[in-house]
Each structure stands twice: as C-alpha cells, then as structure tokens.
Scaffold this motif. Structure first.
Motif, PDB file in Angstrom:
ATOM      1  N   MET A 153       8.832  -5.057  10.479  1.00  0.00           N
ATOM      2  CA  MET A 153       7.813  -4.935   9.445  1.00  0.00           C
ATOM      3  C   MET A 153       8.434  -4.508   8.115  1.00  0.00           C
ATOM      4  N   ALA A 154       9.359  -3.554   8.153  1.00  0.00           N
ATOM      5  CA  ALA A 154      10.028  -3.127   6.919  1.00  0.00           C
ATOM      6  C   ALA A 154      10.781  -4.300   6.288  1.00  0.00           C
ATOM      7  N   ARG A 155      11.398  -5.125   7.119  1.00  0.00           N
ATOM      8  CA  ARG A 155      12.119  -6.304   6.610  1.00  0.00           C
ATOM      9  C   ARG A 155      11.156  -7.283   5.955  1.00  0.00           C
ATOM     10  N   LEU A 156       9.995  -7.499   6.567  1.00  0.00           N
ATOM     11  CA  LEU A 156       8.994  -8.381   5.973  1.00  0.00           C
ATOM     12  C   LEU A 156       8.584  -7.877   4.599  1.00  0.00           C
ATOM     13  N   HIS A 157       8.328  -6.590   4.496  1.00  0.00           N
ATOM     14  CA  HIS A 157       7.853  -6.022   3.234  1.00  0.00           C
ATOM     15  C   HIS A 157       8.932  -6.002   2.157  1.00  0.00           C
ATOM     16  N   ALA A 158      10.190  -6.147   2.567  1.00  0.00           N
ATOM     17  CA  ALA A 158      11.289  -6.192   1.599  1.00  0.00           C
ATOM     18  C   ALA A 158      11.638  -7.613   1.175  1.00  0.00           C
ATOM     19  N   ALA A 159      11.027  -8.613   1.799  1.00  0.00           N
ATOM     20  CA  ALA A 159      11.362 -10.005   1.498  1.00  0.00           C
ATOM     21  C   ALA A 159      11.020 -10.339   0.043  1.00  0.00           C
ATOM     22  N   ASP A 160      11.891 -11.102  -0.594  1.00  0.00           N
ATOM     23  CA  ASP A 160      11.670 -11.541  -1.974  1.00  0.00           C
ATOM     24  C   ASP A 160      10.755 -12.761  -1.938  1.00  0.00           C
ATOM     25  N   PHE A 161       9.449 -12.500  -1.975  1.00  0.00           N
ATOM     26  CA  PHE A 161       8.488 -13.591  -1.754  1.00  0.00           C
ATOM     27  C   PHE A 161       8.566 -14.662  -2.830  1.00  0.00           C
ATOM     28  N   ALA A 162       8.884 -14.277  -4.057  1.00  0.00           N
ATOM     29  CA  ALA A 162       8.993 -15.277  -5.124  1.00  0.00           C
ATOM     30  C   ALA A 162      10.181 -16.195  -4.883  1.00  0.00           C
ATOM     31  N   ALA A 163      11.290 -15.620  -4.422  1.00  0.00           N
ATOM     32  CA  ALA A 163      12.512 -16.406  -4.224  1.00  0.00           C
ATOM     33  C   ALA A 163      12.374 -17.428  -3.109  1.00  0.00           C
ATOM     34  N   ILE A 164      11.468 -17.176  -2.144  1.00  0.00           N
ATOM     35  CA  ILE A 164      11.315 -18.128  -1.029  1.00  0.00           C
ATOM     36  C   ILE A 164      10.089 -19.021  -1.209  1.00  0.00           C
ATOM     37  N   GLY A 165       9.581 -19.067  -2.432  1.00  0.00           N
ATOM     38  CA  GLY A 165       8.501 -20.002  -2.749  1.00  0.00           C
ATOM     39  C   GLY A 165       7.106 -19.517  -2.453  1.00  0.00           C
ATOM     40  N   LEU A 166       6.928 -18.198  -2.311  1.00  0.00           N
ATOM     41  CA  LEU A 166       5.609 -17.659  -2.002  1.00  0.00           C
ATOM     42  C   LEU A 166       5.061 -16.784  -3.134  1.00  0.00           C
ATOM     43  N   GLY A 167       5.524 -17.021  -4.334  1.00  0.00           N
ATOM     44  CA  GLY A 167       5.069 -16.226  -5.459  1.00  0.00           C
ATOM     45  C   GLY A 167       3.585 -16.368  -5.752  1.00  0.00           C
ATOM     46  N   ASP A 168       2.999 -17.494  -5.341  1.00  0.00           N
ATOM     47  CA  ASP A 168       1.565 -17.719  -5.554  1.00  0.00           C
ATOM     48  C   ASP A 168       0.794 -17.666  -4.238  1.00  0.00           C
ATOM     49  N   TYR A 169       1.351 -17.003  -3.217  1.00  0.00           N
ATOM     50  CA  TYR A 169       0.728 -16.987  -1.886  1.00  0.00           C
ATOM     51  C   TYR A 169      -0.509 -16.087  -1.833  1.00  0.00           C
ATOM     52  N   GLY A 170      -0.677 -15.213  -2.809  1.00  0.00           N
ATOM     53  CA  GLY A 170      -1.856 -14.351  -2.854  1.00  0.00           C
ATOM     54  C   GLY A 170      -2.207 -14.025  -4.288  1.00  0.00           C
ATOM     55  N   LYS A 171      -3.421 -13.598  -4.508  1.00  0.00           N
ATOM     56  CA  LYS A 171      -3.854 -13.212  -5.845  1.00  0.00           C
ATOM     57  C   LYS A 171      -3.139 -11.941  -6.282  1.00  0.00           C
ATOM     58  N   PRO A 172      -2.911 -11.782  -7.583  1.00  0.00           N
ATOM     59  CA  PRO A 172      -2.191 -10.587  -8.046  1.00  0.00           C
ATOM     60  C   PRO A 172      -3.058  -9.335  -7.987  1.00  0.00           C
ATOM     61  N   GLY A 173      -2.539  -8.289  -7.343  1.00  0.00           N
ATOM     62  CA  GLY A 173      -3.171  -6.971  -7.369  1.00  0.00           C
ATOM     63  C   GLY A 173      -4.478  -6.855  -6.612  1.00  0.00           C
ATOM     64  N   ASN A 174      -4.920  -5.589  -6.442  1.00  0.00           N
ATOM     65  CA  ASN A 174      -6.228  -5.254  -5.863  1.00  0.00           C
ATOM     66  C   ASN A 174      -6.431  -5.822  -4.462  1.00  0.00           C
TER      67      ASN A 174
END
Length: 361
Positions: A153-174
């Motif tokens: 789980m810690a590894r998942l939360h450290a993943a660079d989501f933008a670098a692997i193409g998931l920068g738009d996978y969720g709405k920003p914030g909140n």
C-alpha cells in the motif's frame, strides 16, 4: 459463524456460471484468440463465487492457460459504477510501472460480443485470504504477510501517477468530500433498500467534521487481504485485485480503509477477529499504523478515526446498493442476501467511530 458473515468456502474458488450471468462463450473465445498468440478452441468458463459488484469469471483455454474476465453486471446501474474500463486502465498503467497486478490482455467496449463491456487479464496463481486473522498461515509468517500488505500500500501511494499516464485518473482535490457526497446521493436515491438512522446521521456529520486533505496519490479504495494474491508459499503480496473504486485521492483515507479491519465489529467479514492480534502473530493496530507512517515519511495520522468512520460509511452505502440490486434481481453474487445482513451493524459501527473522532480518540 455470524449470520452476517460468509464462510471462506462459500466465497472462494469458482463454480458454474450463475443464472442470469450466462453469455455467448463462443464469441468471447473468438475475441480472446485474436489477442493471445497460439490460443484457439473453446474456453471452459467458471464464475468466481466471491465479489458483489462486477461479475468475475475464470476462462480456461484448451492448452491449460487461465485468464480472468470482469464484466459489467446486467440491469439498471449507477452511472459512475462498474467502470471496467477504468479498472483496465489502472491495471495496465501500474503493471507497466512494475507494481504487482495481473497483466492485462484486452478491453472490450462492444456490447455485441457478450452483452456488456468487459476486460480480460492473466490469472495470477497464489493464495487469497478471506479471513483477516490469516488462520491458514503459520503463526510465525502472519506478521510478514501483514507487513507485505502494508509495504504494498505504501508503494502504491508513492507511485508517480502522472509519469505513468494517470494524471487525469481522478478529479483534483476534495476526494473525501466528493466520496461522501457520491455515496450519500446513492444511498438516498435507492428507495428500494430502505433508510437507516445511523446512515442518516453520518450523512450530516461527515461533511461537517471533515479534516483537511492529507495528500494526493493513486488510491485503491478496497485494499484488504481478500483483494490481493499472496505468493503460494511465501508471505508476500504478488498481485492486487479489484480496482473498481480506484481513483486519485487522499492516501490516508485509503490506508484507513485497510486499518478498518482492526475496528470492524466482531462477526463481520474482513475484521481482525481476535481482541489480541499480537497473540495470534499479527501486528497490533498501533504498530501497523507506525509501519505505514515510517514508509511514507509521516509522523502520525491524527485524523485516522474520522477516516475509518468515513470508510465504514462508504462500505455500508455500497452494501446498501447491493441490497437494492438484490431486490431488483441483478446483484452479482449468490451471497448478496448474506452480505446485506451486515448493513445495520456496519452503519452503527461507523457512527460509533464518528463519535470517537468527535471525542478526539
């Protein structure tokens, strides 16, 4: 066994395709053969017993290779639910980054093939533990299993989501604010499934007491022992499954869902049943939380109890939706009628956590 629980035999493994879940197996075999080199002939299709949301099937080729298919259920669905295309996208991206997930084969968005969208992935062979106490695991290996889950789980939360193409996978914030609003709407809109006093209280309390967001990462949304595959003989996670609730969001809220197993009422599924986990070879809650903090560079998690209340509420809302689908005849698990017996005690447990958070515990 409590009537709110399902035995591991009842939810593990596969069986015949259930009534109302059949599809054109020949069309599926043709679709899959176009994507897997050397694959041909008919498939043997079995349905996994567990799972309440997207029906899941084991596909066994004539040469012995095995695959897993997840499809949208039939019937009237919530617009944002059962997004198998999102599951496929996050699995593909994380797999390319070396995170432990099954390798994806293909996504089908053509309803003409089997009647709904679906995706296929390779089947990962290993152990799935339906009881969070891990009774099947030797006592001396249980802590290592929990530590591997924590590290994953810690590894998942450290993943660079933008670098692997998931920068738009969720709405920003909140994230939590949006989740509370979403599941509140779904709960209130499903008149078939009824109303519960604890849920109504939580719908008011959660927005009024929301802490500031604790960061942004890929969140799994349903991270628990029975949603991961452990190595056949070693105490380590080799694949994380069931990404339907994944998005970009607050990593502490995601971790709190995992910690929730320590505070679930006895007799409900996914609970650490023993009042003294350490005596069973498991880490205590405080040590488990400290390990995550150490791995993620946090000193503490001051709002953990709020987040556990939120996660219990969200889980209760999901079970409420299962109840409604069962009443309408399109719940995906043969054991939905058992799962809904968890609803009232789960909602009450969520309200109890809210009261604890209110007291600063």
């Amino acid at each position: 066994m409590s009537e709110g629980m399902v035995s591991s035999d009842a939810v593990s493994g596969t069986g015949a395709v259930r009534s109302g879940h059949a599809f054109d197996e020949r069309r599926l075999a043709e679709w899959l053969a176009e994507r897997v080199p050397g694959l041909g002939g008919a498939l043997r299709v079995e349905q996994f017993k567990g799972g309440q949301s997207n029906p899941t099937f084991k596909l066994i080729a004539q040469d012995g290779r095995a695959f897993v298919m997840r499809r949208k259920p039939v019937g009237t669905l919530h617009a944002s639910a059962h997004a198998v295309d999102r599951e496929y996208r996050v699995l593909t991206a994380l797999g390319g980054d070396g995170f432990p997930v099954p390798r994806t084969i293909g996504l089908c968005t053509d309803d003409a093939v089997i009647g709904s969208w679906f995706y296929v992935m390779e089947m990962v062979e290993g152990r799935i533990f339906w009881d969070s106490d891990l009774p099947e695991v030797p006592r001396e290996e249980r802590a290592a299993c929990f530590d591997s889950m924590n590290a994953t789980m810690a590894r998942l939360h450290a993943a660079d989501f933008a670098a692997i193409g998931l920068g738009d996978y969720g709405k920003p914030g909140n994230y939590v604010e949006r989740q509370v609003a979403r599941f509140s709407r779904q709960y209130l809109a499903d008149a078939d499934a009824g109303r519960f006093e604890a849920m109504d209280r939580l719908i008011e309390w959660l927005p009024a007491n929301m802490p500031p967001e604790q960061g942004r990462s890929i969140v799994h949304g349903d991270f628990k022992p029975d949603n991961m595959v452990f190595h056949p003989t070693e105490p380590r996670v080799i694949a994380v499954l069931d990404w339907e609730l994944s998005t970009l969001g607050d990593p502490v809220a995601d971790f709190a869902y995992n910690v929730m197993m320590y505070r679930m009422p006895p007799g409900l599924a996914n609970a650490v049943i023993s009042p003294d986990p350490v005596s069973r070879g498991l880490p205590g809650e405080a040590d488990y939380v400290a390990a995550y903090c150490r791995r993620t560079g946090r000193e503490s998690l001051p709002h953990l109890t709020y987040y556990i209340a939120f996660n219990m509420f969200r889980l209760a809302a999901i079970v409420h939706g299962i109840h409604g689908r069962m009443l309408r005849g399109n719940a995906s698990s043969a054991h939905a009628h058992v799962a809904i017996k968890r609803l009232a005690p789960l909602a009450e447990a969520a309200w109890e956590q809210a009261q604890r958070a209110q007291r600063g515990e």
